[in-house]
Design an enzyme around this catalytic site. Structure first.
Site, PDB file in Angstrom:
ATOM      1  N   HIS A  76       0.856  -1.180   0.000  1.00  0.00           N
ATOM      2  CA  HIS A  76       0.000   0.000   0.000  1.00  0.00           C
ATOM      3  C   HIS A  76       0.893   1.231   0.000  1.00  0.00           C
ATOM      4  O   HIS A  76       1.912   1.265   0.700  1.00  0.00           O
ATOM      5  CB  HIS A  76      -0.892  -0.007   1.252  1.00  0.00           C
ATOM      6  CG  HIS A  76      -1.986   0.994   1.226  1.00  0.00           C
ATOM      7  ND1 HIS A  76      -1.778   2.339   1.465  1.00  0.00           N
ATOM      8  CD2 HIS A  76      -3.310   0.851   0.985  1.00  0.00           C
ATOM      9  CE1 HIS A  76      -2.931   2.986   1.377  1.00  0.00           C
ATOM     10  NE2 HIS A  76      -3.875   2.109   1.086  1.00  0.00           N
ATOM     11  N   PRO A  77       0.542   2.249  -0.780  1.00  0.00           N
ATOM     12  CA  PRO A  77       1.406   3.434  -0.837  1.00  0.00           C
ATOM     13  C   PRO A  77       1.374   4.289   0.412  1.00  0.00           C
ATOM     14  O   PRO A  77       2.228   5.160   0.590  1.00  0.00           O
ATOM     15  CB  PRO A  77       0.846   4.219  -2.029  1.00  0.00           C
ATOM     16  CG  PRO A  77      -0.582   3.798  -2.120  1.00  0.00           C
ATOM     17  CD  PRO A  77      -0.599   2.358  -1.708  1.00  0.00           C
TER      18      PRO A  77
END
Length: 392
Positions: free
Chosen positions: A233-234
């Site tokens: 996930h960024p």
């Protein structure tokens, strides 16, 4: 034997001119919710999805059974006056008319939204296109992988060194069917107050752009393209799958409290005093050194061992299951998502919701081509056209 319960859409009549997936999926949702869905098919061969794979039952592919359970089939030659007249009669009796025909076809047949709604003012007319209902590509046909590629959705799948990847699920097709159903429900509510139906439009491209909204909005507003993460996930670290001594485990530390619990379980309380890892934003800035230390620790024990430890400590984690592993898990079994199909010897995945404690289930198996012609005043098909293949 449990008594059948009428669905919340009982009494709602739907006519579906659906092909393959997006339109038929919308029809299947409405049918599972109790609507009477009449599927209008070509006389020659019917929905292409009947041959979308090897024969499963009655000569039709499994995909056809999945997306057409609970419907009636009327086969009409819409090139003939008799066929168009029969369709007009069906539309006049319907509450909802849905299709995902090639965009230029409805107008050529005289059943485009404005024309049909003018003749039947209470009708809710829903259509799904590939690229949208306006713009230079509005008349182009399209399929799931084309839309994923064209929309940029494929470019965000996979890891940094992977080529653009298609999502395994048909998220644009099925998502468009869902959006159409949401719109139908909203317009049914509106019609209670106004007495009028109206035109409802969605497309695979619009659906893809919504699914990719987090990524595209970051680009539009912050000028940055998203990093590609196979499972990560960024916005959070650590928040991805890691190898253990045997099989992969996905760990999700969605806040600083959860990271603290993870550090304690790993025997690395010193990370909590390290300024590089003090907050999630600090960890995002120092992701590489943190993961370089985390990965070898996780490879020291089995997935089951780590999962047991993390679950006791309250650290969110999950094994990376295969499809058979997921279906066999007690939690999935407890949800009872696989529903028996009345009159059939197989099961299908039901809708992911419960109403008053009950999960809507298929009302019947998918119909044979033209099975309900007689009950809708249409000419019956000869056996060689309506049921040309033996049951498998």
């Amino acid at each position: 034997m449990e008594q059948a319960v009428a669905g919340p859409l009982a009494g709602v009549r739907v006519v579906e001119l659906g092909q393959v997936l997006a339109g038929p999926f919308a029809g299947a949702i409405l049918a599972d919710l109790g609507a009477e869905v009449t599927k209008v098919e070509r006389v020659e061969g019917g929905d292409d999805a009947r041959r979308m794979g090897m024969a499963f039952r009655h000569g039709d592919a499994l995909n056809f059974h999945i997306f057409n359970r609970g419907k009636r089939s009327v086969a009409l030659d819409l090139r003939s006056p008799a066929g168009r007249s029969a369709l007009e009669q069906l539309a006049g009796q319907a509450d909802v008319f849905i299709h995902n025909l090639r965009p230029d076809v409805p107008k050529a047949l005289g059943i485009d939204g404005p024309a049909l709604c003018e003749r039947h003012p209470r009708l809710i007319y829903g259509e799904i296109s590939a690229f949208g209902h306006q713009g230079p590509m509005a008349l182009r046909p399209g399929y799931e992988p084309l839309i994923q590629a064209f929309s940029g959705l494929s470019s965000t799948n996979g890891g940094p060194d992977d080529p653009p990847l298609r999502s395994g699920a048909s998220v644009c097709d099925q998502g468009s069917g869902m959006w159409l159903v949401i719109g139908v429900l909203a317009m049914l509510h509106r019609r209670q107050h106004t007495g009028r139906g109206g035109l409802l439009q969605t497309s695979l491209l619009e659906t893809a752009l919504v699914w990719n909204g987090q990524k595209s909005d970051a680009y539009l507003n912050e000028g940055r393209l998203p990093e590609r993460h196979r499972s990560g996930h960024p916005g959070f670290v650590p928040y991805e799958a890691f190898d253990t001594a045997d099989r992969p485990l996905l760990i999700c530390c969605g806040n600083d409290r959860l990271f603290a619990k993870l550090a304690v379980e790993l025997g690395r309380e010193d990370w909590l005093a390290d300024a590089r890892f003090a907050t999630n934003r600090d960890r995002l800035a120092h992701k590489a050194p943190l993961l370089d230390m985390l990965r070898p620790i996780l490879r020291m024990r089995s997935r089951a061992d780590w999962a047991s430890r993390f679950e006791r400590a309250g650290v969110p984690c999950a094994p990376v299951h295969s499809v058979p592993e997921a279906l066999a898990h007690p939690q999935v079994q407890a949800l009872a998502m696989q529903a028996s199909v009345p009159g059939a010897d197989f099961r299908l995945t039901a809708l992911p919701l419960r109403i008053d404690g009950r999960r809507p289930a298929p009302g019947s198996a998918a119909p044979r081509l033209g099975e309900h012609n007689a009950s809708h005043g249409a000419a019956p098909l000869p056996p060689s056209r309506g049921d040309t293949q033996e049951t498998t």
